[in-house]
Design a protein around this motif. Structure first.
Motif, PDB file in Angstrom:
ATOM      1  N   VAL A 144       0.846  -1.190   0.000  1.00  0.00           N
ATOM      2  CA  VAL A 144       0.000   0.000   0.000  1.00  0.00           C
ATOM      3  C   VAL A 144       0.886   1.246   0.000  1.00  0.00           C
ATOM      4  O   VAL A 144       1.817   1.364   0.792  1.00  0.00           O
ATOM      5  CB  VAL A 144      -0.935   0.014   1.227  1.00  0.00           C
ATOM      6  CG1 VAL A 144      -1.790   1.276   1.237  1.00  0.00           C
ATOM      7  CG2 VAL A 144      -1.825  -1.229   1.228  1.00  0.00           C
ATOM      8  N   ALA A 145       0.580   2.189  -0.909  1.00  0.00           N
ATOM      9  CA  ALA A 145       1.400   3.396  -1.054  1.00  0.00           C
ATOM     10  C   ALA A 145       1.202   4.352   0.117  1.00  0.00           C
ATOM     11  O   ALA A 145       0.081   4.598   0.562  1.00  0.00           O
ATOM     12  CB  ALA A 145       1.065   4.095  -2.363  1.00  0.00           C
ATOM     13  N   GLY A 180       0.988  11.508  -7.512  1.00  0.00           N
ATOM     14  CA  GLY A 180       1.103  10.962  -8.860  1.00  0.00           C
ATOM     15  C   GLY A 180       1.954   9.719  -8.895  1.00  0.00           C
ATOM     16  O   GLY A 180       1.638   8.739  -9.592  1.00  0.00           O
ATOM     17  N   GLN A 181       3.023   9.722  -8.105  1.00  0.00           N
ATOM     18  CA  GLN A 181       3.906   8.558  -8.047  1.00  0.00           C
ATOM     19  C   GLN A 181       3.213   7.364  -7.391  1.00  0.00           C
ATOM     20  O   GLN A 181       3.528   6.215  -7.694  1.00  0.00           O
ATOM     21  CB  GLN A 181       5.187   8.896  -7.293  1.00  0.00           C
ATOM     22  CG  GLN A 181       6.129   9.824  -8.067  1.00  0.00           C
ATOM     23  CD  GLN A 181       5.839  11.281  -7.838  1.00  0.00           C
ATOM     24  OE1 GLN A 181       4.737  11.665  -7.425  1.00  0.00           O
ATOM     25  NE2 GLN A 181       6.822  12.141  -8.081  1.00  0.00           N
ATOM     26  N   SER A 182       2.259   7.632  -6.480  1.00  0.00           N
ATOM     27  CA  SER A 182       1.536   6.519  -5.853  1.00  0.00           C
ATOM     28  C   SER A 182       0.667   5.800  -6.879  1.00  0.00           C
ATOM     29  O   SER A 182       0.533   4.566  -6.852  1.00  0.00           O
ATOM     30  CB  SER A 182       0.674   7.026  -4.685  1.00  0.00           C
ATOM     31  OG  SER A 182      -0.458   7.742  -5.136  1.00  0.00           O
ATOM     32  N   ASP A 188       3.137   0.410 -12.457  1.00  0.00           N
ATOM     33  CA  ASP A 188       4.468  -0.193 -12.630  1.00  0.00           C
ATOM     34  C   ASP A 188       4.664  -1.477 -11.835  1.00  0.00           C
ATOM     35  O   ASP A 188       5.732  -2.091 -11.905  1.00  0.00           O
ATOM     36  CB  ASP A 188       5.549   0.810 -12.241  1.00  0.00           C
ATOM     37  CG  ASP A 188       5.592   2.020 -13.162  1.00  0.00           C
ATOM     38  OD1 ASP A 188       5.034   1.936 -14.271  1.00  0.00           O
ATOM     39  OD2 ASP A 188       6.179   3.055 -12.763  1.00  0.00           O
ATOM     40  N   GLY A 189       3.658  -1.865 -11.041  1.00  0.00           N
ATOM     41  CA  GLY A 189       3.765  -3.091 -10.268  1.00  0.00           C
ATOM     42  C   GLY A 189       4.567  -2.961  -8.995  1.00  0.00           C
ATOM     43  O   GLY A 189       4.974  -3.970  -8.413  1.00  0.00           O
ATOM     44  N   GLN A 190       4.787  -1.727  -8.536  1.00  0.00           N
ATOM     45  CA  GLN A 190       5.552  -1.510  -7.309  1.00  0.00           C
ATOM     46  C   GLN A 190       4.662  -1.407  -6.078  1.00  0.00           C
ATOM     47  O   GLN A 190       5.132  -1.505  -4.950  1.00  0.00           O
ATOM     48  CB  GLN A 190       6.387  -0.241  -7.449  1.00  0.00           C
ATOM     49  CG  GLN A 190       7.404  -0.308  -8.581  1.00  0.00           C
ATOM     50  CD  GLN A 190       8.006   1.037  -8.909  1.00  0.00           C
ATOM     51  OE1 GLN A 190       7.494   2.071  -8.484  1.00  0.00           O
ATOM     52  NE2 GLN A 190       9.077   1.038  -9.681  1.00  0.00           N
ATOM     53  N   ALA A 191       3.366  -1.158  -6.283  1.00  0.00           N
ATOM     54  CA  ALA A 191       2.393  -1.095  -5.196  1.00  0.00           C
ATOM     55  C   ALA A 191       1.098  -1.720  -5.682  1.00  0.00           C
ATOM     56  O   ALA A 191       0.870  -1.870  -6.893  1.00  0.00           O
ATOM     57  CB  ALA A 191       2.157   0.350  -4.761  1.00  0.00           C
TER      58      ALA A 191
END
Length: 383
Positions: A144-145, A180-182, A188-191
Motif C-alpha cells: 500500500v502506497a 502521482g507517483q503513488s 508499474d507493479g511496485q504497489a
C-alpha cells in the motif's frame, strides 16, 4: 501580534457580513492558486474554472501544482498565491496538526470560499485488479502506497484501512514522494493500492493497464467499520457514488454504490484576503456553472445547492456576503462560522504561548488538546 491579527480578522468578518461589499464581480487581471498535481481531478477542475474566469472576466489564472500538502500550502502562506484548491490537508493546517504541528507552521487562519461537493468519492482506494482483492479487509499483506509529506493522503489511507479492520502493521508500506507517483507505482507493479478520488484521470490509465482497476466500496450499513474510519478521520462522510471511473468494478458490480467522501477541491484563502476578491470569485463560480460544467470531471459539485456551510472551516466574509444575497446563508451557518472563529482564536493564543515557551511538538499538541477541551470543543489529532 498574532492575536491582534486574529482580532482584526474577526472585526473585518463582522463588517463584511453586515453588507459592506459591493454586489458586483471585480477581479484582478491575474490570479494564482495552488492545486494537486496535473493528473488530479482538482487540477483539471482548476483549469476549467480558470478558463471561465479568463473568458468571462479577463482574469488570467496561474495554477501551481504541488506534489504534497506542504508544497500546496507554502505559496498561500508566503503570499505567492491567493487561493488553494486544496484537499483536506487544509483542515490539518488550520488545526496545526500532523505535518503542520511544526514550528514553521502552526494553525493557519484559513477561510472557505466555495467547494466541490459532487457525486464522486473523494475518499477512494485504487486497487490493482490482478491481486484478487474484493474488499478493504483483503488488503492485508498487500503493498500500500504511503505518500511522504502528505498527511491528508496518509490519514485517508489510514482511515480506509481502519474501515477494513486493518492498520499499517497489517500491510507492506511503500513510500512514494508524491500522489502521482503513488498511482504510477500501481501501474508499474511496485504497489497494489493507493488513495485517490473516483474521478482522478489516472484511474483511467490504471484501468487500461495490464493490472486493471478495482474500486472497493464502503457499505453504509456497516456501522462498526464507519466508527473505525471516523475515529481516524472525523471529516469523512457517507456518499452514494454515481460518478466513478471504472466504478462498476466494485464489490456490488453496479453503479451507484456506497462510498465515502468530503469536499474536494476545497477553495480556501487566508483570513486577510481582500473581501472584494473573495466576493467576486465566489459569485463568479457560483453563477457561471453553465459555462464550465463540462470543463472537467465532477464539475456539478460547484452548484450553490451543493455547498455545505456548516463544515470544518469558517467562511470568508466576502463569500458570506454573496451567500446572504442569494438567501442561502442561515443563522445556523453564521453560528457555525462564529464558533470556528472562536476556535481559531483559542488555537492562535495557545500556539503563541507554545512558541514563546520554546516549541516542542508533544507539548504543543497536549496544550492544544487541553485548551480546546476546556472550551468544550473536540480535539482530534492530538497525538
Amino acid at each position: 501580534m498574532r492575536s491582534l491579527v486574529f482580532a482584526t480578522a474577526v472585526a473585518v468578518a463582522s463588517a463584511y457580513a453586515g453588507g459592506a461589499i459591493a454586489a458586483e464581480v471585480k477581479l484582478p487581471s491575474a490570479l494564482s492558486w495552488t492545486a494537486y498535481g496535473t493528473t488530479s481531478s482538482g487540477y483539471a477542475q482548476s483549469v476549467g474554472l480558470g478558463n471561465m474566469l479568463k473568458g468571462k472576466y479577463g482574469t488570467e489564472v496561474r495554477i501551481i501544482p504541488g506534489k504534497n500538502d506542504v508544497s500546496r500550502m507554502l505559496p498561500l502562506k508566503a503570499g505567492q498565491a491567493e487561493l488553494c484548491a486544496c484537499g483536506i490537508a487544509s483542515y490539518f493546517s488550520s488545526e496545526g496538526v500532523l505535518m503542520f504541528a511544526d514550528e514553521k507552521w502552526g494553525p493557519q487562519p484559513l477561510r472557505n470560499l466555495f467547494n466541490n461537493i459532487g457525486r464522486n468519492g473523494t475518499v477512494s482506494v485504487a486497487i490493482a485488479d490482478d491481486i484478487g482483492v474484493k474488499s478493504l479487509a483483503d488488503l492485508k499483506g498487500k503493498r500500500v502506497a504511503w505518500v511522504k509529506g502528505s498527511p491528508a493522503l496518509q490519514t485517508n489511507m489510514t482511515a480506509a484501512l481502519a474501515f477494513g479492520g486493518l492498520t499499517w502493521d497489517d500491510v507492506e508500506k511503500i513510500e512514494v514522494p508524491g500522489w502521482g507517483q503513488s498511482m504510477q507505482a500501481i501501474i508499474d507493479g511496485q504497489a497494489d493500492a493507493a488513495n485517490g478520488s473516483t474521478i482522478s484521470s489516472v484511474y483511467t490509465q490504471i484501468a487500461a493497464s495490464p493490472r486493471g482497476l478495482f474500486v472497493p466500496n464502503f457499505p453504509h450499513s456497516d456501522t462498526d467499520a464507519w466508527a473505525r474510519m471516523n475515529a481516524v478521520a472525523p471529516y469523512i462522510s457517507k456518499q452514494v457514488v454515481s460518478n466513478a471511473i471504472n466504478g462498476e468494478n466494485n464489490p456490488t458490480g453496479k453503479m451507484p454504490y456506497d462510498g465515502a467522501s468530503y469536499a474536494y477541491p476545497i477553495f480556501v484563502s487566508l483570513a486577510g484576503t481582500d473581501g472584494e476578491l473573495a466576493y467576486g470569485l465566489t459569485k463568479a463560480v457560483m453563477e457561471n456553472y453553465e459555462t464550465f460544467k463540462d470543463a472537467g470531471p465532477g464539475m456539478d459539485g460547484y452548484k450553490i445547492e451543493n455547498q455545505n456551510f456548516q463544515w470544518v472551516f469558517p467562511y470568508h466574509p466576502g463569500a458570506i456576503q454573496y451567500y446572504k444575497e442569494k438567501g442561502v446563508w442561515s443563522a445556523e451557518d453564521q453560528a457555525n462560522t462564529d464558533r470556528l472563529l472562536k476556535r481559531e482564536q483559542i488555537l492562535a493564543s495557545t500556539w503563541k504561548k507554545a512558541v514563546a515557551d520554546g516549541f516542542d511538538r508533544k507539548a504543543w499538541l497536549a496544550a492544544r488538546a487541553e485548551a480546546l477541551t476546556s472550551a468544550g470543543m473536540d480535539a482530534p489529532f492530538s497525538e
